[in-house]
Design a protein around this motif. Structure first.
Motif, PDB file in Angstrom:
ATOM      1  N   GLU A   1      -6.207   4.693   3.877  1.00 32.17           N
ATOM      2  CA  GLU A   1      -6.616   4.006   4.112  1.00 32.17           C
ATOM      3  C   GLU A   1      -5.757   2.518   4.348  1.00 32.17           C
ATOM      4  O   GLU A   1      -4.866   1.967   5.448  1.00 32.17           O
ATOM      5  CB  GLU A   1      -7.528   2.946   5.466  1.00 32.17           C
ATOM      6  N   LEU A   2      -5.645   2.457   3.047  1.00 28.86           N
ATOM      7  CA  LEU A   2      -4.534   1.086   2.588  1.00 28.86           C
ATOM      8  C   LEU A   2      -3.177   1.618   2.056  1.00 28.86           C
ATOM      9  O   LEU A   2      -2.202   0.734   1.866  1.00 28.86           O
ATOM     10  CB  LEU A   2      -4.916   0.201   1.608  1.00 28.86           C
ATOM     11  N   GLY A   3      -3.708   2.648   1.804  1.00 28.88           N
ATOM     12  CA  GLY A   3      -2.047   3.315   1.253  1.00 28.88           C
ATOM     13  C   GLY A   3      -1.655   3.082   0.189  1.00 28.88           C
ATOM     14  O   GLY A   3      -0.642   3.461  -0.697  1.00 28.88           O
ATOM     15  N   ALA A   4      -3.112   2.660  -0.894  1.00 31.06           N
ATOM     16  CA  ALA A   4      -3.046   2.204  -2.647  1.00 31.06           C
ATOM     17  C   ALA A   4      -4.019   2.443  -2.741  1.00 31.06           C
ATOM     18  O   ALA A   4      -5.406   2.544  -1.889  1.00 31.06           O
ATOM     19  CB  ALA A   4      -1.949   0.726  -2.431  1.00 31.06           C
ATOM     20  N   SER A   5      -4.577   3.145  -4.517  1.00 28.57           N
ATOM     21  CA  SER A   5      -5.844   2.828  -4.738  1.00 28.57           C
ATOM     22  C   SER A   5      -5.496   2.517  -5.798  1.00 28.57           C
ATOM     23  O   SER A   5      -4.777   1.606  -6.779  1.00 28.57           O
ATOM     24  CB  SER A   5      -5.449   4.375  -4.976  1.00 28.57           C
ATOM     25  N   LYS A   6      -7.201   1.879  -5.515  1.00 27.85           N
ATOM     26  CA  LYS A   6      -7.143   1.304  -7.245  1.00 27.85           C
ATOM     27  C   LYS A   6      -6.952   2.189  -8.515  1.00 27.85           C
ATOM     28  O   LYS A   6      -6.797   3.430  -8.828  1.00 27.85           O
ATOM     29  CB  LYS A   6      -9.069   1.147  -7.164  1.00 27.85           C
ATOM     30  N   PRO A   7      -6.472   1.171  -9.906  1.00 27.18           N
ATOM     31  CA  PRO A   7      -6.505   0.378 -10.234  1.00 27.18           C
ATOM     32  C   PRO A   7      -4.704  -0.389  -9.745  1.00 27.18           C
ATOM     33  O   PRO A   7      -4.670  -1.493 -10.283  1.00 27.18           O
ATOM     34  CB  PRO A   7      -6.165   0.374 -11.280  1.00 27.18           C
ATOM     35  N   SER A   8      -4.084  -0.049  -8.587  1.00 26.55           N
ATOM     36  CA  SER A   8      -3.078  -0.321  -9.096  1.00 26.55           C
ATOM     37  C   SER A   8      -3.109  -1.715  -8.667  1.00 26.55           C
ATOM     38  O   SER A   8      -3.561  -2.500  -7.572  1.00 26.55           O
ATOM     39  CB  SER A   8      -1.896   0.041  -7.628  1.00 26.55           C
ATOM     40  N   ALA A   9      -1.775  -2.891  -8.673  1.00 24.98           N
ATOM     41  CA  ALA A   9      -2.061  -4.392  -8.321  1.00 24.98           C
ATOM     42  C   ALA A   9      -1.766  -4.294  -6.388  1.00 24.98           C
ATOM     43  O   ALA A   9      -2.177  -5.255  -5.701  1.00 24.98           O
ATOM     44  CB  ALA A   9      -0.686  -4.593  -8.884  1.00 24.98           C
ATOM     45  N   GLU A  10      -1.177  -2.876  -5.499  1.00 23.87           N
ATOM     46  CA  GLU A  10      -0.980  -3.395  -4.699  1.00 23.87           C
ATOM     47  C   GLU A  10      -2.232  -2.945  -3.425  1.00 23.87           C
ATOM     48  O   GLU A  10      -2.531  -3.665  -2.716  1.00 23.87           O
ATOM     49  CB  GLU A  10      -0.187  -1.878  -4.135  1.00 23.87           C
ATOM     50  N   TYR A  11      -2.950  -2.001  -4.610  1.00 21.87           N
ATOM     51  CA  TYR A  11      -4.267  -2.603  -3.955  1.00 21.87           C
ATOM     52  C   TYR A  11      -4.912  -3.458  -3.309  1.00 21.87           C
ATOM     53  O   TYR A  11      -5.384  -4.377  -2.706  1.00 21.87           O
ATOM     54  CB  TYR A  11      -4.761  -1.604  -4.473  1.00 21.87           C
ATOM     55  N   PHE A  12      -5.057  -4.062  -4.524  1.00 21.09           N
ATOM     56  CA  PHE A  12      -5.821  -5.410  -4.827  1.00 21.09           C
ATOM     57  C   PHE A  12      -5.070  -6.249  -3.918  1.00 21.09           C
ATOM     58  O   PHE A  12      -5.775  -7.724  -3.734  1.00 21.09           O
ATOM     59  CB  PHE A  12      -6.034  -5.725  -6.706  1.00 21.09           C
ATOM     60  N   ASP A  13      -4.256  -6.786  -4.337  1.00 17.78           N
ATOM     61  CA  ASP A  13      -3.000  -7.295  -3.257  1.00 17.78           C
ATOM     62  C   ASP A  13      -3.248  -7.253  -1.787  1.00 17.78           C
ATOM     63  O   ASP A  13      -3.509  -8.028  -1.237  1.00 17.78           O
ATOM     64  CB  ASP A  13      -1.254  -7.144  -3.587  1.00 17.78           C
ATOM     65  N   GLU A  14      -3.863  -6.557  -1.198  1.00  9.59           N
ATOM     66  CA  GLU A  14      -3.491  -6.481   0.103  1.00  9.59           C
ATOM     67  C   GLU A  14      -5.235  -6.673   0.054  1.00  9.59           C
ATOM     68  O   GLU A  14      -5.366  -7.508   1.115  1.00  9.59           O
ATOM     69  CB  GLU A  14      -3.200  -4.236   0.419  1.00  9.59           C
TER      70      GLU A  14
END
Ligand code: MG
Length: 229
Positions: free
Chosen positions: A150-163
């Motif tokens: 749903e966020l359009g990014a996955s762990k471990p990416s920075a994009e995921y954690f930033d969101e």
């Protein structure tokens, strides 16, 4: 208090994913004429794990993974069939399996008394939402359920954690704690994002050359209280 936000991984941290995968695989295998054996489960699980690791590295998409995992299984076994259809059946069956690990729900409820709690999970939204509903964990986490699909990014990416930080309003990341069983998605992602981490080890020793080094190690989530106090 050391932390204000506790970010829980779901599978094999709060949920008994191995039991859910087994149940869903055996049901699906029978529907598609694949012998529902431990050996075939292990073969599928290896194919699936490898694809999820590729998602973590940004090499394949969730759609690729869902197209490929049962197609590869059927090819490896020489069983005719449509891998995409088999995946759809598996997703349906897995959605029914919301078994949590012993004491997991209680551990989250204790943490929630004095922290904001959230779920951070790589998964298929339809599957994860259904399982949280069946387990009752959806009521505990409310809106704070962050599914990669749903966020359009996955762990471990920075994009995921930033969101996740943006949605929770986390300004000082040292006030958050990532709790998870995966060194390659939870712990590596937390370390890269500047968030403290707690590895749920289930008794596994830290490997000699770990992808990232956690700040805390616990055997399972029932031991989290000591880390939070
Ligand atoms: Mg996990």
């Amino acid at each position: 208090m050391k932390f204000r936000y506790i970010l829980f991984d779901a599978d094999n941290t709060l949920f008994d994913f191995n039991a859910a995968e087994r149940e869903a695989f055996m049901r699906t295998a029978e529907e598609f004429g694949v012998p529902p054996t431990d050996a075939n489960l292990a073969l599928y699980s290896g194919i699936n794990d490898a694809l999820w690791k590729q998602i973590e590295r940004g090499e394949v998409t969730s759609a690729d993974m869902q197209r490929l995992r049962f197609t590869r299984l059927l090819e490896a076994l020489g069983v005719p069939g449509d891998g995409l259809q088999m995946n759809a059946a598996y997703v349906r069956n897995l959605s029914d399996c919301g078994m949590t690990l012993p004491g997991a729900r209680e551990a989250v409820e204790r943490a929630k008394k004095s922290h904001t709690v959230a779920v951070i999970t790589n998964g298929i939204p339809q599957v994860q939402r259904s399982r949280y509903g069946k387990s009752g964990l959806d009521a505990v986490f409310g809106e704070n359920i962050f599914i990669s699909g749903e966020l359009g990014a996955s762990k471990p990416s920075a994009e995921y954690f930033d969101e996740v930080c943006r949605r929770l309003g986390i300004e000082d990341r040292r006030e958050a704690l990532v709790v998870g069983d995966s060194l390659t998605s939870d712990i590596l992602g937390g370390v890269r994002a500047g968030i403290p981490t707690c590895w749920v080890s289930f008794g596994r020793p830290l490997p000699d050359d770990p992808p990232a080094v956690p700040d805390y190690i616990i055997d399972d989530v029932r031991e989290l209280d000591a880390t939070l106090s």
